[in-house]
Design an enzyme around this catalytic site. Structure first.
Site, PDB file in Angstrom:
ATOM      1  N   ARG A  27       0.828  -1.212   0.000  1.00 17.51           N
ATOM      2  CA  ARG A  27       0.000   0.000   0.000  1.00 17.51           C
ATOM      3  C   ARG A  27       0.859   1.257   0.000  1.00 17.51           C
ATOM      4  NH1 ARG A  27      -5.130  -0.957   2.318  1.00 17.51           N
ATOM      5  NH2 ARG A  27      -5.067   1.124   3.201  1.00 17.51           N
ATOM      6  N   GLU A 491       4.601   6.054 -13.182  1.00 18.93           N
ATOM      7  CA  GLU A 491       4.409   5.498 -11.833  1.00 18.93           C
ATOM      8  C   GLU A 491       5.561   4.611 -11.409  1.00 18.93           C
ATOM      9  OE1 GLU A 491       0.529   3.992 -10.073  1.00 18.93           O
ATOM     10  OE2 GLU A 491       0.394   3.528 -12.202  1.00 18.93           O
TER      11      GLU A 491
HETATM   12  C1  AGP Z   1      -2.884   3.343 -10.954  1.00 23.42           C
HETATM   13  O1  AGP Z   1      -1.840   2.545 -11.410  1.00 23.42           O
HETATM   14  C2  AGP Z   1      -2.548   4.094  -9.689  1.00 23.42           C
HETATM   15  N1  AGP Z   1      -2.137   3.231  -8.648  1.00 23.42           N
HETATM   16  C3  AGP Z   1      -3.639   5.055  -9.278  1.00 23.42           C
HETATM   17  O2  AGP Z   1      -3.811   5.974 -10.324  1.00 23.42           O
HETATM   18  C4  AGP Z   1      -5.014   4.417  -8.985  1.00 23.42           C
HETATM   19  O3  AGP Z   1      -5.607   3.956 -10.176  1.00 23.42           O
HETATM   20  C5  AGP Z   1      -5.914   5.487  -8.374  1.00 23.42           C
HETATM   21  O4  AGP Z   1      -5.339   5.912  -7.157  1.00 23.42           O
HETATM   22  C6  AGP Z   1      -7.354   5.020  -8.129  1.00 23.42           C
HETATM   23  O5  AGP Z   1      -7.329   3.960  -7.207  1.00 23.42           O
HETATM   24  P1  AGP Z   1      -8.689   3.115  -7.009  1.00 23.42           P
HETATM   25  O6  AGP Z   1      -8.989   2.443  -8.307  1.00 23.42           O
HETATM   26  O7  AGP Z   1      -8.389   2.160  -5.895  1.00 23.42           O
HETATM   27  O8  AGP Z   1      -9.777   4.102  -6.641  1.00 23.42           O
END
Ligand code: AGP
Length: 608
Positions: A27, A491
């Site tokens: 996380r 990322e």
């Molecule tokens: C995507 O690779 C990222 N980790 C991030 O953009 C993610 O998609 C975004 O924080 C939304 O998360 P969620 O789908 O858990 O809401």
């Protein structure tokens, strides 16, 4: 985001807490700590900046046989990442770990200072600890003190705490930050994420906002914030150990990219049937009449979830003729003045189901009486429980911070919703048959790319890992893929990457092109082939280092051409996207990055 673990039972607590924190590492965090307490109320508090491994090395020299304790991985929001600001916090009799943000902590801090409280850290969490300690002095129970403190607090929290005055209870509470309790024989496990409970128990209780739990070796008793008893609903945890282990892959990210054929099959299973040309989504809680009345679809999410919604929105507008689709970035929408036309359905897309900005939009739209459907992966998550209905994408645990399999399945799930709307509106099954057939073929087509092209992509990645800038360009249904491809790259590789509509190049971005950049271009052999090819020529004449991803055999002038054989036509962008995922992964590996836990990022952004 921060992670919380807790345990009270008959087993040695330190190893359970450390193992739980390791499950939550994905996380994202920057410090960690645990505290255990023995039956005589002797505590052992260990904290460390950096990885859980650092903390574990401290445990090795401070071992205890304590059978109760709490732990935390911290993703800094107030106060820089260091040991002093790491949790658990200790004030007076109270030890506490906290996820979330206490908005009014400065006011509370000033009040507590008047009662001779001093503070060792810069955090809001320490202030909450002191507040509970202060109230506990006059309260009849720790539960009463916690209830009183939470009524004074403004903000989001998930907390676990205990007092040295009663080493046989751990108190938990949530408002906005998830908490899950695992119950077993004479022991209770606490976590902010189900993956920390896997292997210990599959009987879980999801706390709801405003609930407080008193955990003892006999089990958990739930209360509301006024300390009125609340019934605890025990549910079955759907995750298993296998789904949260790497299974021979070097990283979860690569495992999850390769998992896509199966995870997509799981998303589609029982929902599309090419033989009968039907799509059936249970759980929408919408009648055919309600589906028929849909005129507007808002698709809301953050990051990859937002791009997934945008991608599916293109498809939905292709196969319906009276439905307008608009995709919204949740962190923008929640603060913007916006209108919601009649006959609107809102799709709330979120892998974790806990993203604060997305949840805030859901709450605003519900306040306005808009029908809200979730497209979520994490079963029992806050968004999944607050929507009016929805679709679980069922891709299993997505551990890597960079979202891959969830993206593909989110696009499929939103597209299936659109197909149901179209069918209800009487769009002919002939017109929908191609989409249903291609969705059915998609897992196999992705499998083929993984089998045929991964080695080639890995070689190309080594050549482009040296760049610090990249431009991803695509037209029409390849534009959302360009955005998602650029996000994947930035990322995990930390290369500055932008996704752009290819037709926009001449309106500015083409000024960027020089030897600092490489480019990724999505060139499908369809009605936009010539237009996109001219964009590639424009770039090449300015010295582009272009990688072209294409399904054609035609000659293409570019530095690298990755040719993808596919039977698909409409959903080809989703196959090209797998190439982008692999490219980002192998470039990140070549750059020696922490692929699964990229710096500064969290898997679920549960704070604003
Ligand atoms: C995507 O690779 C990222 N980790 C991030 O953009 C993610 O998609 C975004 O924080 C939304 O998360 P969620 O789908 O858990 O809401």
């Amino acid at each position: 985001m921060c992670g919380i673990v807790g345990y009270i039972g008959g087993k040695e607590a330190q190893s359970i807490l450390i193992s739980g924190l390791k499950r939550l590492e994905y996380r994202g965090y920057d410090s960690a700590g645990i505290v255990t307490i023995d039956k005589k109320a002797k505590t052992t508090l260990l904290r460390a900046k950096g990885k859980v491994a650092e903390l574990d090395s401290k445990v090795a020299t401070h071992q205890t046989s304590d059978t109760a304790g709490i732990g935390h991985t911290r993703w800094a929001t107030h106060g820089e990442p260091n040991k002093r600001n790491a949790h658990p916090h200790h004030v007076g009799d109270i030890y506490l770990v906290h996820n979330g943000i206490i908005e009014n902590y400065q006011d509370l801090k000033r009040t507590l200072a008047k009662h001779d409280y001093t503070f060792k850290s810069d955090t809001d969490s320490e202030v909450l600890t002191a507040l509970i300690d202060y109230l506990y002095k006059d309260a009849s129970s720790l539960l009463e003190a916690v209830s009183g403190a939470l009524k004074m607090v403004v903000g989001a929290y998930g907390i676990a705490l205990f007092s040295v005055k009663n080493p046989d209870e751990i108190i938990i509470a949530r408002n906005g930050s998830p908490l899950i309790v695992g119950v077993a024989e004479d022991e209770v496990f606490i976590a902010s994420d189900a993956s920390a409970l896997v292997g210990y128990t599959d009987r879980v209780i999801y706390l709801h906002d405003g609930e407080i739990g008193v955990c003892t070796r006999e089990g958990i008793q739930l209360y509301d914030v006024d300390t009125q008893v609340v019934e605890a609903k025990v549910e079955k945890l759907e995750l298993d150990l296998q789904s949260i282990q790497k299974e021979g892959f070097d990283h979860f990210l690569l495992k999850e990219i390769y998992d896509q054929p199966n995870s997509l099959r799981s998303t589609l299973s029982g929902r599309i049937n090419p033989q009968t040309n039907s799509v059936k989504l249970g759980g929408l809680n919408m009648s055919d009449d309600e589906l028929r009345d849909v005129r507007n679809i808002m698709i809301i999410g953050c990051g990859t979830a937002y791009y997934a919604g945008m991608m599916a929105g293109y498809f939905i507008e292709q196969f319906t003729d009276d439905v307008s689709v608009r995709s919204e970035i949740a962190s923008e929408l929640r603060y913007r003045s916006f209108h919601v036309p009649d006959n609107t359905v809102a799709l709330i897309v979120s892998q974790s189901g806990e993203t604060a900005d997305t949840l805030a939009c859901l709450e605003e739209l519900k306040r306005r009486g808009v029908k809200c459907l979730g497209v979520v992966n994490a079963v029992g998550s806050t968004i999944a429980r607050e929507v009016d209905g929805g679709v679980y994408v069922h891709v299993g645990a997505e551990i890597s911070v960079a979202s891959t399999k969830a993206f593909t399945s989110q696009v499929a799930a939103v597209t299936m919703f659109g197909l149901m709307v179209a069918r209800a509106k009487g769009v002919s099954s002939k017109d929908l048959n191609t989409y249903i057939n291609e969705l059915d073929m998609l897992p196999g087509e992705i499998e083929a790319v993984l089998e045929r092209s991964a080695g080639e992509i890995q070689q190309i990645a080594k050549k482009y890992a040296k760049y610090d800038h990249a431009l991803y360009v695509g037209r029409d249904t390849h534009y959302p893929i360009a955005l998602e491809g650029a996000l994947k790259l930035k990322e995990v590789s930390y290369i500055q990457a932008e996704g752009y509509a290819a037709g926009e190049l001449k309106h500015g971005p083409i000024a960027l092109i020089d030897d600092r950049f490489f480019e990724v271009c999505y060139l499908q052999d369809n009605w936009l082939y010539e237009k996109t090819q001219s964009n590639i020529i424009e770039m090449n004449t300015r010295g582009a280092h272009a990688i072209v991803i294409t399904d054609t055999d035609k000659r293409i002038a570019a530095e690298e051409v990755i040719r993808i054989k596919t039977k698909l036509e409409l959903l080809t962008p989703l196959v090209f996207n797998v190439v982008s995922q692999l490219l980002a992964y192998y470039i990140a590996v070549a750059r020696g990055n922490d692929v699964d836990q990229p710096r500064n990022l969290a898997k679920s952004v549960t704070v604003e």
